[in-house]
Design a protein around this motif. Structure first.
Motif, PDB file in Angstrom:
ATOM      1  N   ASN A 293       0.881  -1.268  -0.039  1.00 34.51           N
ATOM      2  CA  ASN A 293      -0.038  -0.036   0.036  1.00 34.51           C
ATOM      3  C   ASN A 293       0.843   1.351  -0.120  1.00 34.51           C
ATOM      4  N   LYS A 294       2.120   1.205   0.683  1.00 32.64           N
ATOM      5  CA  LYS A 294       2.793   2.415   0.781  1.00 32.64           C
ATOM      6  C   LYS A 294       3.459   2.691  -0.652  1.00 32.64           C
ATOM      7  N   LYS A 295       3.852   1.571  -1.258  1.00 31.84           N
ATOM      8  CA  LYS A 295       4.439   1.489  -2.670  1.00 31.84           C
ATOM      9  C   LYS A 295       3.586   2.304  -3.840  1.00 31.84           C
ATOM     10  N   HIS A 296       2.097   1.950  -3.489  1.00 35.59           N
ATOM     11  CA  HIS A 296       1.348   2.098  -4.524  1.00 35.59           C
ATOM     12  C   HIS A 296       0.375   3.114  -4.126  1.00 35.59           C
ATOM     13  N   TYR A 297       0.762   3.946  -3.032  1.00 36.53           N
ATOM     14  CA  TYR A 297      -0.328   4.985  -2.790  1.00 36.53           C
ATOM     15  C   TYR A 297      -0.505   5.946  -3.975  1.00 36.53           C
ATOM     16  N   ARG A 298      -1.771   6.177  -4.168  1.00 41.46           N
ATOM     17  CA  ARG A 298      -2.071   6.789  -5.506  1.00 41.46           C
ATOM     18  C   ARG A 298      -2.656   8.349  -5.434  1.00 41.46           C
ATOM     19  N   ARG A 299      -2.328   8.818  -4.314  1.00 39.94           N
ATOM     20  CA  ARG A 299      -2.858  10.345  -4.080  1.00 39.94           C
ATOM     21  C   ARG A 299      -1.338  11.056  -3.829  1.00 39.94           C
ATOM     22  N   PRO A 300      -0.699  11.368  -4.665  1.00 46.17           N
ATOM     23  CA  PRO A 300       0.575  12.209  -4.264  1.00 46.17           C
ATOM     24  C   PRO A 300       0.282  13.741  -3.535  1.00 46.17           C
ATOM     25  N   LYS A 301       1.244  14.049  -2.923  1.00 43.69           N
ATOM     26  CA  LYS A 301       1.296  15.228  -2.081  1.00 43.69           C
ATOM     27  C   LYS A 301       1.260  16.443  -3.236  1.00 43.69           C
ATOM     28  N   GLY A 302      -0.006  17.328  -3.104  1.00 44.28           N
ATOM     29  CA  GLY A 302       0.133  18.493  -4.093  1.00 44.28           C
ATOM     30  C   GLY A 302       0.213  19.859  -3.480  1.00 44.28           C
ATOM     31  N   SER A 303       0.467  20.840  -4.247  1.00 44.45           N
ATOM     32  CA  SER A 303       0.425  22.171  -3.611  1.00 44.45           C
ATOM     33  C   SER A 303      -0.952  22.858  -3.994  1.00 44.45           C
ATOM     34  N   TYR A 304      -1.760  23.571  -2.914  1.00 44.38           N
ATOM     35  CA  TYR A 304      -2.767  24.127  -3.092  1.00 44.38           C
ATOM     36  C   TYR A 304      -2.673  25.697  -2.717  1.00 44.38           C
ATOM     37  N   LEU A 305      -3.452  26.470  -3.558  1.00 41.48           N
ATOM     38  CA  LEU A 305      -3.395  27.953  -3.375  1.00 41.48           C
ATOM     39  C   LEU A 305      -3.948  28.427  -1.897  1.00 41.48           C
ATOM     40  N   LEU A 306      -4.888  27.777  -1.425  1.00 39.01           N
ATOM     41  CA  LEU A 306      -5.581  28.149  -0.350  1.00 39.01           C
ATOM     42  C   LEU A 306      -5.213  27.482   0.982  1.00 39.01           C
ATOM     43  N   ALA A 307      -4.129  26.551   0.858  1.00 44.13           N
ATOM     44  CA  ALA A 307      -4.080  25.730   2.001  1.00 44.13           C
ATOM     45  C   ALA A 307      -3.442  26.504   3.108  1.00 44.13           C
ATOM     46  N   SER A 308      -3.892  26.001   4.280  1.00 36.56           N
ATOM     47  CA  SER A 308      -3.826  26.659   5.693  1.00 36.56           C
ATOM     48  C   SER A 308      -4.628  27.865   5.812  1.00 36.56           C
ATOM     49  N   LEU A 309      -5.208  28.477   4.676  1.00 39.46           N
ATOM     50  CA  LEU A 309      -6.121  29.666   4.894  1.00 39.46           C
ATOM     51  C   LEU A 309      -7.652  29.588   4.914  1.00 39.46           C
ATOM     52  N   LEU A 310      -7.922  28.220   4.329  1.00 39.40           N
ATOM     53  CA  LEU A 310      -9.327  28.055   4.098  1.00 39.40           C
ATOM     54  C   LEU A 310      -9.706  27.321   5.395  1.00 39.40           C
ATOM     55  N   LYS A 311     -11.134  27.741   6.009  1.00 40.38           N
ATOM     56  CA  LYS A 311     -11.787  27.458   7.083  1.00 40.38           C
ATOM     57  C   LYS A 311     -13.075  26.955   6.792  1.00 40.38           C
ATOM     58  N   CYS A 312     -13.649  25.776   7.543  1.00 40.07           N
ATOM     59  CA  CYS A 312     -14.871  25.568   7.195  1.00 40.07           C
ATOM     60  C   CYS A 312     -15.789  26.411   8.052  1.00 40.07           C
ATOM     61  N   GLY A 313     -17.111  26.951   7.491  1.00 35.26           N
ATOM     62  CA  GLY A 313     -17.919  27.842   8.147  1.00 35.26           C
ATOM     63  C   GLY A 313     -18.917  27.226   9.126  1.00 35.26           C
ATOM     64  N   VAL A 314     -19.083  25.660   8.726  1.00 30.06           N
ATOM     65  CA  VAL A 314     -20.140  25.344   9.468  1.00 30.06           C
ATOM     66  C   VAL A 314     -19.467  24.534  10.809  1.00 30.06           C
ATOM     67  N   CYS A 315     -18.375  23.948  10.729  1.00 24.52           N
ATOM     68  CA  CYS A 315     -17.818  23.296  12.102  1.00 24.52           C
ATOM     69  C   CYS A 315     -16.506  24.202  12.591  1.00 24.52           C
ATOM     70  N   GLY A 316     -15.720  25.192  11.647  1.00 26.63           N
ATOM     71  CA  GLY A 316     -14.766  25.733  12.011  1.00 26.63           C
ATOM     72  C   GLY A 316     -13.306  25.089  11.845  1.00 26.63           C
ATOM     73  N   ASP A 317     -13.617  23.876  11.427  1.00 21.49           N
ATOM     74  CA  ASP A 317     -12.109  22.953  11.282  1.00 21.49           C
ATOM     75  C   ASP A 317     -11.604  23.224   9.742  1.00 21.49           C
TER      76      ASP A 317
END
Length: 571
Positions: A293-317
């Protein structure tokens, strides 16, 4: 008669429980009384190692040295000051610098070569004694492990109950049958390959199994630790890791020495037999699947424009970004990639059983291009439009109360900077004490930090004494227009991902998303600052209005840290 204080310390929990600190306190009180002095304060560190310089009571003592609270300080022995010779000399130097008398073991310490040499020798002996204690402790532990005796490690291991050693029997691990059933189920189900970790956590919660700490909710990290633990097939390993130090040059005559643990060679591991819950064949099968599973992990790490800035307005997470490929078939088969943001709690709730008391979040995910386009539209049309921006500021909604609140917040920020600079001084002192900093560099850094603290205190007094710029409409108007003009120019230059990302980090504090609505929050720093020089250069009216308001020379800063923040909340 002098005002006197004393410092007492014991390091271990056993000494603290046996009240050995009381004998020190009583002896020190007696010394002060017999010398005819008056006891004004007691500094006691109960259960703090002498190898540490950062101790609560010692920090209070060093702070009070700058005050006339006491004239003399008593210590029971030199190793009560510190175990390390360098630490001892530093603390004593601070005390003598403030012209305080030092009494160690009932004798007056005078700063002359003979006494300094004696104290250095005593400190070296204390340091050697501590090193011997640590070395004997490690050697004793290694001897017990080599004899096949179980140490206390594993006392909270799921599936076992730890029985401490007694006078007649060694320590041992006993299988907890209720928990062992859960362990067998975890390994068996995962080895089949039909279910994943989320399904297993749900099965554990539905079955009423609790973690070793009594929690009803399970998580993937704890489950993975169980699946990798060799103890469950009957072998507990010791000495699996070893401590190593890495040293690298960092500039300014300093060395960055870091201690970390690395996996030791398998030949150095020490194995001790314990009761088995599963067989080794099942354990090996699970390890093979984990590695696959470790070698065939299908979701590589990506870069996202709003990372660490975007919050959920319903639960606050927080909300995180993800990418996934999909295929659709009409006449032909098409493959497309979807990039979106979703609530972290909404994802976590799928890892738990429906019977668990997990608060559900119903906020929908949003495609990245939709929220990013709307975000930049809000920034261009509202945040960087002075007239529209003012309608979204708390200052103009609750002018008096809001201005005072932001002014108070700035004073608190200055206080935090003063405290942070004080922490820097402690770290510099620790580097010097550990030999990672030259004396000349240490003295230079100390002077620089003292100058910085003095400037911060002056800024605090200046902010208190002067009329806040928030009360001046001209300053507020100028600040907002300059903010919009600068920000708009910066946004036009942001063409690639890196520049856009840095722009958002500089101008945006948080972005809240709730059911297709977004709220952008930021701040405008208010104050007549030197960067407004260019803005006012071609506008004689603004020069005259600013000079009339503050009777100051053109373009000089009103305050180093400004006089407040205007909070933006754009929806």
């Amino acid at each position: 008669m002098k005002k006197a204080a004393f410092y007492a310390r014991v390091s271990s929990d056993l000494q603290r429980k046996e009240n050995t600190i009381e004998s020190q306190i009583e002896a020190l009180r007696k010394q002060i009384t017999e010398s005819g002095n008056t006891l004004v304060k007691e500094y006691v560190d109960n259960g703090y190692s002498g190898a540490l310089l950062d101790r609560p009571a010692l920090n209070d003592l060093r702070h009070d040295l700058k005050t006339p609270l006491f004239d003399a300080i008593y210590f029971w022995n030199s190793d009560r000051i510190a175990r390390d010779v360098t630490y001892q000399n530093l603390i004593i130097a601070e005390i003598l610098q403030r012209n305080k008398q030092i009494i160690i073991n009932g004798k007056d310490y005078v700063h002359n070569p003979e006494n300094k040499f004696t104290l250095t020798v005593l400190g070296a002996v204390s340091e050697l004694e501590r090193a011997k204690i640590i070395e004997r402790s490690k050697r004793g532990k290694q001897l017990k492990i080599s004899q096949g005796k179980l140490m206390s490690c594993g006392s909270t291991m799921f599936g076992y109950d730890y029985i401490p050693r007694t006078a007649t029997a060694p320590a041992q691990l006993v299988v907890n049958e209720r928990e062992a059933d859960a362990v067998r189920m975890i390994f068996t189900e995962y080895a089949k390959g039909e279910v994943g970790m989320n399904q297993i956590t749900k099965a554990l919660e539905d079955g009423g199994y609790k973690t070793k700490f009594g929690r009803a909710l399970w998580d993937r990290t704890g489950l993975k630790n169980i699946l990798r633990n060799t103890t469950y097939y009957g072998v507990k390993y010791y000495n699996k890791s070893k401590q190593v130090q890495e040293c690298r040059e960092t500039g300014d005559y300093t060395k960055d020495i870091r201690t970390k643990y690395v996996l030791a060679d398998k030949s150095e591991w020490v194995a001790i037999k314990v009761p088995a819950i599963i067989d080794q064949g099942l354990f090996d099968k699970v390890q093979e699947k984990l590695e696959w599973n470790k070698k065939h992990y299908r979701r590589p790490k990506g870069s996202y424009l709003l990372a660490s800035l975007l919050k959920c307005g319903v639960c606050g997470d927080s909300m995180y970004g993800y990418k996934r490929e999909f295929q659709r078939t009409f006449v032909n088969t098409y493959t497309y990639q979807k990039t979106a943001y979703r609530c972290l709690r909404r994802v976590k709730q799928h890892q738990h059983s429906k019977r668990s008391d997990v608060k559900r979040c119903n906020n929908r995910e949003v495609a990245s291009h939709l929220i990013e386009e709307r975000l930049f539209s809000l920034i261009r049309n509202i945040m960087f439009n002075p007239d529209r921006l003012m309608t979204h500021m708390d200052f103009f909604r609750h002018e008096t109360r809001g201005a005072q609140m932001k002014f108070d917040q700035e004073l608190r920020d200055i206080e935090r900077k003063i405290e942070h600079t004080g922490d820097k001084k402690k770290r510099i002192l620790d580097l010097y004490a550990n030999g990672h900093l030259l004396q000349e560099t240490y003295v230079k850094k100390e002077k620089e930090l003292d100058t910085e603290i003095t400037a911060l205190k002056a800024a605090r007094l200046d902010a208190i004494n002067k009329i806040p710029a928030l009360q001046s409409p001209e300053i507020v108007d100028l600040t907002i227009r300059q903010y919009c003009e600068t920000g708009r120019a910066r946004l036009e230059k942001a063409a690639d991902f890196t520049s856009k990302r840095q722009f958002l980090l500089d101008y945006i504090e948080s972005i809240t998303y709730r059911q297709d609505d977004i709220i952008v929050k930021g701040s405008v720093h208010v104050g007549v600052r030197s960067e407004y020089k260019e803005f006012c250069a071609g506008n004689e009216e603004w020069k005259q209005r600013l000079q009339a308001n503050f009777a100051m020379k053109p373009y000089t800063p009103y305050s180093v840290y400004g006089n407040g923040w205007l909070i933006i909340s754009v929806a």
